[in-house]
Design a protein around this motif. Structure first.
Motif, PDB file in Angstrom:
ATOM      1  N   GLU A  72       0.833  -1.211   0.000  1.00 11.60           N
ATOM      2  CA  GLU A  72       0.000   0.000   0.000  1.00 11.60           C
ATOM      3  C   GLU A  72       0.869   1.262   0.000  1.00 11.60           C
ATOM      4  N   GLU A  73       1.950   1.244   0.775  1.00 17.79           N
ATOM      5  CA  GLU A  73       2.838   2.416   0.829  1.00 17.79           C
ATOM      6  C   GLU A  73       3.500   2.699  -0.517  1.00 17.79           C
ATOM      7  N   GLN A  74       3.787   1.646  -1.265  1.00 18.38           N
ATOM      8  CA  GLN A  74       4.443   1.838  -2.566  1.00 18.38           C
ATOM      9  C   GLN A  74       3.459   2.235  -3.662  1.00 18.38           C
ATOM     10  N   ARG A  75       2.200   1.819  -3.510  1.00 20.28           N
ATOM     11  CA  ARG A  75       1.185   2.137  -4.529  1.00 20.28           C
ATOM     12  C   ARG A  75       0.337   3.332  -4.042  1.00 20.28           C
ATOM     13  N   THR A  76       0.995   4.433  -3.827  1.00 15.61           N
ATOM     14  CA  THR A  76       0.319   5.616  -3.316  1.00 15.61           C
ATOM     15  C   THR A  76      -0.621   6.203  -4.361  1.00 15.61           C
ATOM     16  N   ASN A  77      -1.728   6.764  -3.874  1.00 15.85           N
ATOM     17  CA  ASN A  77      -2.720   7.453  -4.710  1.00 15.85           C
ATOM     18  C   ASN A  77      -3.342   6.556  -5.781  1.00 15.85           C
ATOM     19  N   ARG A  78      -3.364   5.253  -5.538  1.00 14.88           N
ATOM     20  CA  ARG A  78      -3.973   4.329  -6.503  1.00 14.88           C
ATOM     21  C   ARG A  78      -5.426   4.011  -6.162  1.00 14.88           C
ATOM     22  N   GLU A  79      -5.832   4.291  -4.925  1.00 14.59           N
ATOM     23  CA  GLU A  79      -7.189   4.006  -4.457  1.00 14.59           C
ATOM     24  C   GLU A  79      -7.538   2.522  -4.615  1.00 14.59           C
ATOM     25  N   ASP A  80      -6.555   1.664  -4.295  1.00 16.78           N
ATOM     26  CA  ASP A  80      -6.786   0.224  -4.331  1.00 16.78           C
ATOM     27  C   ASP A  80      -7.594  -0.209  -3.109  1.00 16.78           C
ATOM     28  N   ALA A  81      -8.124  -1.418  -3.179  1.00 15.40           N
ATOM     29  CA  ALA A  81      -8.779  -2.044  -2.026  1.00 15.40           C
ATOM     30  C   ALA A  81      -7.911  -3.217  -1.591  1.00 15.40           C
ATOM     31  N   TYR A  82      -7.472  -3.194  -0.320  1.00 16.10           N
ATOM     32  CA  TYR A  82      -6.569  -4.217   0.199  1.00 16.10           C
ATOM     33  C   TYR A  82      -7.282  -5.058   1.247  1.00 16.10           C
ATOM     34  N   VAL A  83      -7.155  -6.383   1.111  1.00 16.30           N
ATOM     35  CA  VAL A  83      -7.730  -7.315   2.076  1.00 16.30           C
ATOM     36  C   VAL A  83      -6.652  -8.303   2.489  1.00 16.30           C
ATOM     37  N   GLY A  84      -6.523  -8.521   3.792  1.00 14.54           N
ATOM     38  CA  GLY A  84      -5.617  -9.532   4.303  1.00 14.54           C
ATOM     39  C   GLY A  84      -6.377 -10.502   5.188  1.00 14.54           C
ATOM     40  N   PHE A  85      -6.068 -11.786   5.069  1.00 12.51           N
ATOM     41  CA  PHE A  85      -6.714 -12.744   5.968  1.00 12.51           C
ATOM     42  C   PHE A  85      -5.704 -13.777   6.441  1.00 12.51           C
ATOM     43  N   ASP A  86      -5.983 -14.307   7.613  1.00 11.45           N
ATOM     44  CA  ASP A  86      -5.137 -15.328   8.210  1.00 11.45           C
ATOM     45  C   ASP A  86      -6.004 -16.168   9.131  1.00 11.45           C
ATOM     46  N   ILE A  87      -5.509 -17.350   9.468  1.00 14.37           N
ATOM     47  CA  ILE A  87      -6.238 -18.213  10.401  1.00 14.37           C
ATOM     48  C   ILE A  87      -5.938 -17.831  11.850  1.00 14.37           C
ATOM     49  N   SER A  88      -4.888 -17.034  12.057  1.00 12.99           N
ATOM     50  CA  SER A  88      -4.469 -16.637  13.400  1.00 12.99           C
ATOM     51  C   SER A  88      -5.103 -15.310  13.803  1.00 12.99           C
ATOM     52  N   LYS A  89      -5.915 -15.349  14.832  1.00  8.89           N
ATOM     53  CA  LYS A  89      -6.544 -14.128  15.341  1.00  8.89           C
ATOM     54  C   LYS A  89      -5.505 -13.177  15.923  1.00  8.89           C
TER      55      LYS A  89
END
Length: 286
Positions: A114-131
């Motif tokens: 996200e920091e490298q793709r500045t001003n792109r207005e992307d949508a980022y999702v991260g998931f993991d099994i570890s809470k």
């Protein structure tokens, strides 16, 4: 804006990304702190703005906060930066991409992207099994949305992502194919034989199976699913201070099976550099 408000706002803006893991239907709305699907199944947002999509209990060695904090420390120092930079160079320079990080852990990779793709207005999702990992990921300020989810039954709609990142995580290729858009990109990173080899040899004897590593099975399975994938070898050395080395020991599963005296000896001796040796596997969806 509070974290829970940020999480709810993301889900409201990108409701079409998600599908209910109970019935498979799409989600309709965010209301009163819950995300509801068209058949009425509700998932409550945590105070940290995350959603818990698992339908079963989880007991995993990966739910270790010491490991995740150590990993966060070393990754933020740039351990995998050359790998992620290579991935970034292959992602199209256009706006509004939807990017998901599979097994995102404590979120450092997604934050860097996200920091490298500045001003792109992307949508980022991260998931993991570890809470615990996901809770740690929410400490960073950023636009990414994080959830606890099952790799084998992803809570995402079909054809919902432009880019899938899989850094050293298990894969569910059928699910990847389902959620990846046409012309979307899958980037999977797997270790080579010399990955962290100095540490491996410090922690294990030559007659131990952990003394060496082969990615043959993983690579064969991947090629079976994606025979036309591109493969790029990335190798470099990363300098280590004493503090970085201690965190490196605890961030990797290599320390799980090692004898206590071997770990103590390694920490006492230290290393001034470590080898990163991986394959970057690249797939463009049809």
């Amino acid at each position: 804006m509070k974290k829970i408000e940020r999480g709810m706002a993301f889900a409201s803006r990108h409701v079409d990304i998600f599908k209910c893991p109970v019935c498979g239907e799409g989600f309709e709305e965010v209301m009163n702190g819950s995300f509801s699907c068209s058949k009425g199944h509700q998932f409550d947002f945590s105070k940290k703005g995350t959603l818990y999509f698992l339908r079963h209990g989880v007991k995993s060695d990966y739910d270790d906060i010491k490991m995740w904090e150590a990993r966060r420390f070393v990754l933020k120092a740039g351990l995998f930066q050359p790998i992620i930079d290579e991935i970034l160079s292959l992602i199209p320079e256009k706006n509004y991409l939807r990017i998901v990080d599979v097994g995102c852990g404590e979120g450092s990779t997604l934050k860097y992207v996200e920091e490298q793709r500045t001003n792109r207005e992307d949508a980022y999702v991260g998931f993991d099994i570890s809470k615990k990992a996901i809770n740690l990921a929410t400490r960073d300020e950023g636009s990414a949305f994080f959830c606890i989810a099952d790799l084998a039954q992803l809570p995402f709609a079909s054809k919902s992502f432009d880019v899938i990142l899989d850094m050293f995580s298990p894969s569910a290729y059928g699910e990847f194919d389902r959620i990846l858009k046409s012309k979307g990109l899958l980037f999977k990173v797997i270790p080579n034989a010399n990955y962290l080899i100095e540490l491996r040899h410090m922690l294990y004897e030559e007659n131990d199976p952990q003394y060496s590593y082969s990615n043959d099975k993983v690579l064969t399975l991947f090629k079976r699913h994606y025979p036309h994938a591109k493969i790029k070898k990335i190798t470099y050395e990363f300098p280590l201070s004493k503090t970085f080395f201690e965190s490196l020991v605890y961030m990797t599963p290599l320390h799980w099976g090692a004898a206590a005296e071997k770990i103590d000896a390694a920490l006492a001796k230290g290393l001034n550099k470590i080898t990163i040796d991986v394959l970057l596997l690249i797939v463009e969806n049809n």
